[in-house]
Design a protein around this motif. Structure first.
Motif, PDB file in Angstrom:
ATOM      1  N   ALA A 122       4.809  21.251  46.650  1.00 18.73           N
ATOM      2  CA  ALA A 122       4.009  20.151  47.203  1.00 18.73           C
ATOM      3  C   ALA A 122       3.532  19.226  46.103  1.00 18.73           C
ATOM      4  CB  ALA A 122       2.812  20.734  47.966  1.00 18.73           C
ATOM      5  N   HIS A 123       3.506  17.937  46.402  1.00 22.72           N
ATOM      6  CA  HIS A 123       2.996  16.957  45.458  1.00 22.72           C
ATOM      7  C   HIS A 123       2.284  15.845  46.235  1.00 22.72           C
ATOM      8  CE1 HIS A 123       6.895  15.300  46.621  1.00 22.72           C
ATOM      9  NE2 HIS A 123       6.397  14.117  46.324  1.00 22.72           N
ATOM     10  N   THR A 154       8.815   8.757  40.505  1.00 23.97           N
ATOM     11  CA  THR A 154       8.563   9.652  41.638  1.00 23.97           C
ATOM     12  C   THR A 154       9.752  10.577  41.867  1.00 23.97           C
ATOM     13  OG1 THR A 154       7.176   7.968  42.650  1.00 23.97           O
ATOM     14  CG2 THR A 154       7.961   9.719  44.086  1.00 23.97           C
ATOM     15  N   GLU A 155      10.952  10.032  41.794  1.00 23.97           N
ATOM     16  CA  GLU A 155      12.161  10.839  42.006  1.00 23.97           C
ATOM     17  C   GLU A 155      12.283  11.938  40.950  1.00 23.97           C
ATOM     18  OE1 GLU A 155      17.024  10.296  41.953  1.00 23.97           O
ATOM     19  OE2 GLU A 155      15.741   8.526  41.987  1.00 23.97           O
ATOM     20  N   VAL A 156      12.049  11.595  39.704  1.00 19.62           N
ATOM     21  CA  VAL A 156      12.166  12.576  38.619  1.00 19.62           C
ATOM     22  C   VAL A 156      11.085  13.642  38.747  1.00 19.62           C
ATOM     23  CG1 VAL A 156      11.973  12.883  36.127  1.00 19.62           C
ATOM     24  CG2 VAL A 156      13.331  11.017  37.043  1.00 19.62           C
ATOM     25  N   VAL A 157       9.862  13.234  39.079  1.00 14.50           N
ATOM     26  CA  VAL A 157       8.767  14.207  39.224  1.00 14.50           C
ATOM     27  C   VAL A 157       9.055  15.153  40.378  1.00 14.50           C
ATOM     28  CG1 VAL A 157       6.323  14.454  39.811  1.00 14.50           C
ATOM     29  CG2 VAL A 157       7.027  12.771  38.122  1.00 14.50           C
ATOM     30  N   CYS A 158       9.577  14.643  41.468  1.00 14.46           N
ATOM     31  CA  CYS A 158       9.923  15.507  42.603  1.00 14.46           C
ATOM     32  C   CYS A 158      10.978  16.530  42.210  1.00 14.46           C
ATOM     33  CB  CYS A 158      10.412  14.671  43.791  1.00 14.46           C
ATOM     34  SG  CYS A 158       9.085  13.781  44.619  1.00 14.46           S
ATOM     35  N   LYS A 159      11.956  16.126  41.422  1.00 20.65           N
ATOM     36  CA  LYS A 159      12.988  17.056  40.955  1.00 20.65           C
ATOM     37  C   LYS A 159      12.378  18.117  40.039  1.00 20.65           C
ATOM     38  CE  LYS A 159      16.949  13.977  41.283  1.00 20.65           C
ATOM     39  NZ  LYS A 159      17.968  13.230  40.544  1.00 20.65           N
ATOM     40  N   LEU A 160      11.420  17.715  39.205  1.00 19.17           N
ATOM     41  CA  LEU A 160      10.774  18.663  38.302  1.00 19.17           C
ATOM     42  C   LEU A 160       9.944  19.676  39.059  1.00 19.17           C
ATOM     43  CD1 LEU A 160       9.551  16.346  35.403  1.00 19.17           C
ATOM     44  CD2 LEU A 160      11.388  18.007  35.322  1.00 19.17           C
TER      45      LEU A 160
END
Length: 137
Positions: free
Chosen positions: A133-134, A122-128
């Motif tokens: 919005a996700h 989740t952390e990596v996807v948020c940074k990407l």
């Protein structure tokens, strides 16, 4: 503009940028018109030169590598040597011969926990996503 940062400096910068763009556009237009006139004259008087120019324009820009260094640092200048060097380079790049064995890889990874948690993903996807919005899960 960057040094001052004042609205007046920004406005002067924009005006200068627009004036430069107009000047470049006018110069390009003038050059193309002169080129067209020269081509028209060549078509009438020097058809060979006209057709040479047409063929050159159809081919577009052709770039060639003049020199490349060998693996040992020697300067290669012939096309055959340069192509051979590129071939060898990509063969070595795509087919590495000095990979660690499975035993060495397992020994080196024994200290690192290789499981990935949901929170890490989740952390990596948020940074990407870069603040976009996700969906949470």
């Amino acid at each position: 503009m960057l040094a001052c940062g004042t609205p007046d400096a920004v406005d002067r910068y924009r005006q200068a940028k627009q004036a430069a763009a107009r000047t470049v556009l006018e110069a390009k237009t003038r050059v193309w018109e002169e080129f067209g006139e020269a081509m028209e004259e060549d078509y009438r008087s020097a058809s060979k030169r006209f057709w040479q120019t047409v063929r050159r324009l159809r081919r577009g820009k052709q770039y060639s590598a003049n020199t490349v260094y060998s693996a040992g640092g020697e300067l290669l200048t012939s096309t055959e040597d340069i192509v051979g060097r590129w071939k060898k380079y990509f063969e070595d790049l795509l087919n590495p011969t000095d990979l660690p064995s499975n035993e060495e890889a397992e020994d080196g990874d024994s200290e690192v926990d290789s499981s990935i948690t949901q929170a890490e993903v989740t952390e990596v996807v948020c940074k990407l996503l870069g603040g976009k919005a996700h969906r949470g899960g």
